[in-house]
Design a protein around this motif. Structure first.
Motif, short mmCIF file in Angstrom:
data_model
loop_
_atom_site.label_atom_id
_atom_site.label_comp_id
_atom_site.label_asym_id
_atom_site.label_seq_id
_atom_site.Cartn_x
_atom_site.Cartn_y
_atom_site.Cartn_z
N PRO A 1 9.82 -2.76 -6.66
CA PRO A 1 10.99 -1.93 -6.98
C PRO A 1 11.21 -0.77 -6.01
N LYS A 2 10.20 -0.39 -5.26
CA LYS A 2 10.37 0.70 -4.30
C LYS A 2 11.00 0.24 -2.99
N VAL A 3 10.96 -1.04 -2.72
CA VAL A 3 11.55 -1.56 -1.49
C VAL A 3 13.04 -1.75 -1.71
N VAL A 4 13.85 -1.00 -0.97
CA VAL A 4 15.30 -1.16 -1.13
C VAL A 4 15.70 -2.53 -0.62
N LYS A 5 16.69 -3.11 -1.27
CA LYS A 5 17.09 -4.48 -0.94
C LYS A 5 18.07 -4.44 0.25
N TYR A 6 17.47 -4.16 1.39
CA TYR A 6 18.21 -3.92 2.63
C TYR A 6 17.32 -4.38 3.77
N LEU A 7 17.89 -5.09 4.72
CA LEU A 7 17.09 -5.59 5.83
C LEU A 7 17.94 -5.61 7.10
N ASP A 8 17.34 -5.15 8.19
CA ASP A 8 18.00 -5.18 9.49
C ASP A 8 17.43 -6.36 10.27
N LEU A 9 18.30 -7.32 10.60
CA LEU A 9 17.91 -8.52 11.33
C LEU A 9 18.59 -8.49 12.71
N GLU B 1 0.83 -1.21 0.00
CA GLU B 1 0.00 0.00 0.00
C GLU B 1 0.87 1.26 0.00
N ILE B 2 1.94 1.25 0.77
CA ILE B 2 2.83 2.42 0.79
C ILE B 2 3.44 2.65 -0.58
N SER B 3 3.78 1.57 -1.26
CA SER B 3 4.44 1.70 -2.57
C SER B 3 3.52 2.32 -3.62
N LYS B 4 2.22 2.35 -3.35
CA LYS B 4 1.27 2.97 -4.28
C LYS B 4 1.27 4.50 -4.16
N VAL B 5 1.89 5.03 -3.13
CA VAL B 5 1.91 6.48 -2.92
C VAL B 5 2.92 7.10 -3.87
N GLU B 6 2.42 7.87 -4.82
CA GLU B 6 3.31 8.53 -5.79
C GLU B 6 4.24 9.49 -5.09
N GLY B 7 5.50 9.51 -5.54
CA GLY B 7 6.49 10.39 -4.95
C GLY B 7 7.39 9.72 -3.94
N ILE B 8 6.92 8.62 -3.36
CA ILE B 8 7.78 7.82 -2.48
C ILE B 8 8.63 6.92 -3.35
N TRP C 1 11.79 5.27 -2.15
CA TRP C 1 12.43 4.17 -1.40
C TRP C 1 11.62 3.84 -0.15
N ILE C 2 11.48 2.54 0.11
CA ILE C 2 10.89 2.05 1.36
C ILE C 2 11.94 1.15 2.01
N ARG C 3 12.33 1.49 3.23
CA ARG C 3 13.40 0.75 3.92
C ARG C 3 12.83 0.12 5.19
N LEU C 4 13.27 -1.11 5.48
CA LEU C 4 12.77 -1.85 6.63
C LEU C 4 13.87 -2.01 7.68
N LEU C 5 13.58 -1.57 8.90
CA LEU C 5 14.51 -1.78 10.02
C LEU C 5 13.86 -2.67 11.08
N TYR C 6 14.66 -3.59 11.62
CA TYR C 6 14.27 -4.42 12.76
C TYR C 6 13.23 -5.49 12.41
N CYS C 7 13.66 -6.47 11.63
CA CYS C 7 12.82 -7.62 11.30
C CYS C 7 13.41 -8.88 11.95
N TYR C 8 12.68 -9.48 12.84
CA TYR C 8 13.18 -10.69 13.50
C TYR C 8 13.18 -11.84 12.50
N PRO C 9 14.31 -12.53 12.33
CA PRO C 9 14.42 -13.54 11.27
C PRO C 9 13.33 -14.61 11.32
N GLU C 10 13.02 -15.07 12.54
CA GLU C 10 12.06 -16.17 12.66
C GLU C 10 10.65 -15.77 12.26
#
Length: 445
Positions: free
Chosen positions: A253-261, A221-228, A230-239
């Motif tokens: 394509p808007k989600v950067v290929k980066y993850l904080d575990l 849903e966030i990726s549908k917002v025009e003008g955004i 990059w979407i970055r994710l911090l603090y995702c528990y692996p399990e």
């Protein structure tokens, strides 16, 4: 009537920063905001109370601002945040310099409390607390205008044995998708191109209000917002990372290929003592799966050394994990013995000298890993967001770099580029953590 000037000092994590921005947003129309506390009539210190080092920084800052109160024009000193939530009664008694003490879920009351204090000049400690509440509203951004943190949930249900956050912040509670989207659109309208999703545990998002893990749906849903961009994710528990989430990261394509575990350790024995809901095999399998489904994904983690019972063998296992899996970015922290946590009363507490030695060893090891991984980036071209200028270089971040915790991209350019532009940059030199590059003729978005 001339408006009072308010100065804010925000300490601690990005979630604290969001709270500070909400406070500023709620009082912005009533007061003039200043970046210099020496010029402030009212000083607000938003504190951190997570570990000993952070607590000491908060107390030192309050005392420093109390001196400003004596020497400059300040009429009122307010302390808010996690330290106050945790130790408010003690601080009310021991630090008379503070006029208003306010915990973590009362930020929208701040204007009324200021007005009451001006009328009555009576110190107050706000004790009303409900962990059903989530602070929401219009924020006054303190980040660069093109980047903003978006908190999608508050609190935590994990109860790791070293962590006091559930007692300070309360139970995990998600914000509604429509409220988050409304906030993202507001941020977009004010120039934000990169949104960084934060919570104690992003991957648990939605379980409390939608009865299912909904992070992947929120991202869509966030990726549908025009003008955004990059979407970055911090603090995702692996399990807790689902296949649906991995697919969304891989395909959007808007989600950067980066993850904080935030794995904290790799030894099954230590993970069990920490009450983490995972084990070594689950962690390593999830890393392999992420790298398989999202080629080139950048992985960051945080580790704790010197946890009670951590043996030389456990520590060696942790070092070998870093050598074998070569994570892109690693933060290392010495275990902090926090009262009211189960780990504080555990046997086999590790000596401070041993903790410090282990911290240094891991950081030196990761330094070599980072240098090795950076060398592989020579000649690559990255979309890079411009954040400022230092001497002859522009400074920016590519999608592999989160603000303030990862490296920087130093950029040569003869083009007229502006802060907030996203441009294509070719790597011409690699450093231990940073990159140097030239802007390509072809600009990004």
């Amino acid at each position: 009537m001339e408006k009072y000037k308010v100065g804010m000092i925000s300490l601690g994590c990005d979630k604290n920063r969001v709270d500070s921005e909400l406070m500023l947003g709620s009082i912005n129309k009533h007061y003039e905001i200043t970046n210099d506390p020496k010029n402030a009539d009212i000083i607000i210190v938003n504190t951190c109370g997570f570990i000993e080092k952070a607590k000491q920084e908060s107390i030192d800052t309050i005392l420093e601002m109390a001196e400003y109160k004596q020497k400059h024009k300040c009429k009122m000193l307010i302390a808010t945040g996690c330290l106050i939530q945790r130790y408010g009664d003690e601080l009310m008694e021991s630090m008379p310099e503070i006029d208003i003490l306010m915990g973590v879920n009362d930020y929208m009351k701040i204007h009324k409390l200021i007005m009451d204090f001006i009328k009555e000049e009576k110190r107050v400690r706000v004790t009303n607390y409900s962990d059903d509440n989530i602070n929401e509203g219009i924020r006054l951004l303190t980040t660069d205008k093109h980047t903003a943190y978006v908190r999608i949930a508050e609190g935590c249900d994990n109860f790791c044995t070293y962590c006091i956050i559930p007692k300070i912040r309360g139970k995990f509670r998600s914000r509604k998708i429509e409220n988050i989207i409304e906030e993202v659109k507001h941020l977009r309208d004010h120039g934000v191109k990169e949104v960084i999703l934060i919570a104690q545990d992003l991957t648990f998002y939605g379980m409390d209000i939608y009865n299912e893990k909904n992070l992947h749906k929120l991202i869509k849903e966030i990726s549908k917002v025009e003008g955004i961009e990059w979407i970055r994710l911090l603090y995702c528990y692996p399990e807790e990372i689902t296949e649906e989430l991995i697919d969304e990261i891989a395909s959007n394509p808007k989600v950067v290929k980066y993850l904080d575990l935030p794995i904290q350790h790799i030894s099954d024995n230590i993970l069990r003592l920490m009450a983490r809901r995972t084990d070594k095999k689950t962690i390593t399998d999830k890393i392999k799966r992420l790298r398989e489904k999202v080629p080139g994904i950048v992985l960051r983690t945080s580790l704790i050394v010197g946890f009670p019972g951590e043996t030389d063998e456990n520590f060696t296992e942790l070092k070998e994990f870093l050598q074998d899996y070569k994570l892109d970015n690693v933060g290392v922290f010495k275990y902090s013995r926090e009262e009211e946590t189960p780990a504080a009363t555990m046997d086999n507490q590790v000596e401070e000298e041993v903790k410090a030695t282990r911290e240094r060893e891991l950081m030196l090891l990761q330094k070599d890993v980072s240098k090795e991984l950076n060398k592989l980036k020579m000649g690559r071209i990255y979309d890079t967001i411009i954040e400022g200028r230092k001497g002859k270089y522009f400074m920016g971040r590519n999608s592999e770099m989160a603000p303030e915790i990862d490296g920087l991209f130093y950029i040569n350019s003869k083009e007229d580029i502006k802060i907030g532009d996203i441009v294509k940059v070719k790597v011409i030199e690699t450093l231990e953590y940073d990159l140097v590059g030239d802007v390509c003729n072809e600009f990004g978005k």
